[in-house]
Design a protein around this motif. Sequence first.
Motif, mmCIF file in Angstrom:
data_model
loop_
_atom_site.group_PDB
_atom_site.id
_atom_site.type_symbol
_atom_site.label_atom_id
_atom_site.label_comp_id
_atom_site.label_asym_id
_atom_site.label_seq_id
_atom_site.Cartn_x
_atom_site.Cartn_y
_atom_site.Cartn_z
ATOM 1 N N ARG A 88 0.867 -1.189 0.000
ATOM 2 C CA ARG A 88 0.000 0.000 0.000
ATOM 3 C C ARG A 88 0.898 1.230 0.000
ATOM 4 O O ARG A 88 1.821 1.300 0.789
ATOM 5 C CB ARG A 88 -0.914 -0.012 1.225
ATOM 6 N N ASN A 96 -5.267 8.285 -2.983
ATOM 7 C CA ASN A 96 -5.150 7.342 -1.869
ATOM 8 C C ASN A 96 -5.340 5.946 -2.434
ATOM 9 O O ASN A 96 -5.797 5.777 -3.578
ATOM 10 C CB ASN A 96 -6.199 7.656 -0.796
ATOM 11 N N SER A 97 -4.990 4.965 -1.630
ATOM 12 C CA SER A 97 -5.006 3.598 -2.132
ATOM 13 C C SER A 97 -5.345 2.630 -1.014
ATOM 14 O O SER A 97 -5.017 2.874 0.147
ATOM 15 C CB SER A 97 -3.613 3.268 -2.695
ATOM 16 N N GLU A 98 -6.023 1.559 -1.377
ATOM 17 C CA GLU A 98 -6.177 0.449 -0.433
ATOM 18 C C GLU A 98 -5.130 -0.616 -0.733
ATOM 19 O O GLU A 98 -5.057 -1.632 -0.049
ATOM 20 C CB GLU A 98 -7.586 -0.147 -0.506
ATOM 21 N N LEU A 133 -8.350 4.842 -4.749
ATOM 22 C CA LEU A 133 -9.311 5.911 -4.473
ATOM 23 C C LEU A 133 -9.030 7.148 -5.316
ATOM 24 O O LEU A 133 -7.881 7.590 -5.403
ATOM 25 C CB LEU A 133 -9.249 6.324 -2.996
#
Lengths: 480, 441
Positions: B42, B148-150, B185
Amino acid sequence: MIDSLDIARATLLDASGLDEQALVQVMDRLLSQQIDTADIYLQYSRLESWVLEDGIVREGSHSIEQGAGLRAVAGDKTGFAYTEDIDLPQLLEAAGTARAIASAGQSSRQAIASRHDLPQLYTPLNPVDSLDEAAKLALMRELDEAARAADPRVQQVIVSLVAAQDTVLVIDDQGRLAGDVRPLVRINVSVIVEQDGRREQGSAGGGARRGLDYFLEDERALGHAREAVRQALVNLEATEAPAGLLPVVLGPGWPGVLLHEAVGHGLEGDFNRKGTSAFSGRIGEQVASPACTVVDDGTLPERRGSLSIDDEGTPAQRTVLIENGILKGYMQDRMNARLMGVAPTGNGRRESYAHLPIPRMTNTYMLPGEHDPQEIIASVEHGLYAVNFGGGQVDITSGKFVFSASEAYLIENGKVNRPVKGATLIGSGPEVMTRISLVGNDLQLDSGVGSCGKDGQSVPVGVGQPTLKIDELTVGGTAA
Amino acid sequence: MSHDIATLENIVAQLLEEARQQGATQAEAGVQVRQGLDLTVRLGKTETIERTRDQGLGVTVYFGQRKGSANTTDLRPEAIRETVAAACRIARHTAEDPAAGLADAALMAREIPDLDLDHPWEIDPAEVAAIACRCEDAARGHDPRIRNSEGATLHTGRGLFVYGNSHGFLGGYPTTRHSLSCAILAEQDGEMQRDYWFSSARAAEDLQAPETIGEIAARRAVARLGARKIDTTECPVIFHAELAPSLLYALFNAIRGPSLYRKASFLLDSLGEAIFPDWVCISEDPHRPRGLASAPFDNEGVATQARDLVAGGVLQGYILDSYSARKLGMQSTGNAGGVRNTCIDSSGETFEQLLARMQCGLVVTELMGQGSNTVTGDYSRGAAGFWVENGQIAYPVAEVTVAGNLRQIFGGLLAVGCDNDIPGAVDTGSWLIDRMTVAGN
């Protein structure tokens, strides 16, 4: 009361020939200077289930699952390994694998400190043995007969009975040793009714962290059989559900799945640490109408969603999530609490030793308001009154959530009118919570049937709420 | 892996022998072990490394027409006797059931074809992390609105499985499965949207490129920004290819044995009836090489075979195991454990041609909630996607429902696109449905 920790030690250590010295050795292997937290989770679960169909108990199954999960956390990095063989060589190998997340180094040896000071919210009994086989089967047959006797239109009855006992032992990097023995029973009755070629279904059930005798008290199980038939018969009369924005009145109890989806998941610590939730960074803000106070409470004795300790050894708590509409706090496990600089809230849960703990709900519900439920219904000129639901789902990033009504009625001129077919309700969590205008004085918790899925892990949960009114919500029927 | 097929065959043989000694007239048993690695990165850093190692055995015994089952994660020799004893204890209490028992001996698979399902991926965690990083980097670099990122997750795993029963059937084989996924995201004017993409295959070389997976995830997340709610209406609906399998699963649920013998299906007694327009053909191919749902025999040892489920729009067969087949007075279709590699033939249009044919309506790219009732066929689910005007995508849509009845949805299928080129357990292009109720404002 018998001590859960003693039972857990006997089941998971003594039976496997392990002692405290062995645990210290495994923890030493798991720890290094860069490891912030680590834990060893030992688990032994047994489960028995029975199914009645076409009037006979046609199958039963007995299941044993055991294993150990080992976790090492450095900053926001997690190393994890597990094994089904609970013995020293396998535990040491798994510890070596899990710690590979951080580079090697010396660790400090921790002595084991048994935690006997933790609350016990349920008796550490084995529900599989809480009734003998003849009594279990007799109960199921009684429900079948009761459902069929309730109405001649009942065509099919399926009764399922599950009794499970989950014994866990958690040792953390501080050497704290906590144990829990978790009984769980569940019964479900589902019926098919038929009239003039039209078929509908109804289903009802309940459960608790108790023995199976729970279902015999106050004709509880018989009540589920009658309720399943009642729901199915209501659905036989149902016409098309409306489509579009309408005022919606939700009944008390299980419709609390609204809160679970609309705000519950969005307030779990992991999403908020990562800033991926629609509620991220909003502590102290007005996120719901002032009529709303929502709590997550794992301390309710014997409830399906309750836990004496969570799966990281933290005692369960009652956490106020929203108070009079203001966002107060998130639900945390140890890792996310540490990274966000707050205390864990007893919400670190895992499906089993083979899964990593993550922040999860326990029993999530809204506190009662002051309105009479009849007064709430009377306030609606044209709207929907929904009293039973299937499951729900949420996109925590956009805040959009759904939940599916399985029993609903039209409200016309302040009165509950004809039943309508099941329909999905959709809204945006942060918006819908501000549109809750009336909250009833009739708080109910669900009957003990909920399961929640997240990251492929399923855990038992509870929901509840009083009757409440949402000023407008999209109802996904077919009648324009 | 510490076990091999011969070891597992030996455990199954011991389970069956133990069942015979404990008095069972028939028995069946299965054992499986799986090992794997799951790694998530992540924001460019490794977040979790999980080593997975699962094992389990299960046995079902029959005393005449009475049945009992037991399973355990413990493969030690003493567990074999205890597990069989637990199954026998259960069988002392279940009722005589005329439909109970093993599948007929004559149906057992005689040959076990090699379906090319075993492609272990020898790769260390550092290489896995590098692949996952390429995937997430592609997503993060795709558009400035990706903030953003998961994360990106790579899974690789191999399992061994052996099944046997007291007809003398004993069969087993290894399988591998690898997958790479990315959830990302997008953010704009305070609005956040999340979307994902993934690829899954028996062999690593069949996975989509890491960069492609990341880019598709990012493109999908960005495309959701600015989504509006629309007014409640009736209109044509396209279920995009990655969601169309859910409609086929709704069909399979309605023609499964238990739904039929319980009279809990809206397609009761529909065998030989037209349930789709006459151009629709849906087939099952359990022997597809490298297929994600391929299996040479079903969960009862019955030989699996290719067949049409729907031809010319007419329902050709149900989905039956031996128990439901006996309840219905029919024969097992080799579907204990479900359908394997199904496909609905495309009617030939590209996705753009479907849009042009629809002119005005809703393309659904996300479905939420259950809302599909197998007993009545009533269908109502949460949805997001795109509004289409003049045959072109106009703007993103969120927070609506799509509703109808599955009979009408199947009957109103106007076209199936040729826009799916990734083979999966259920192969289908996008579906164009003539009319559904879309609820919004």
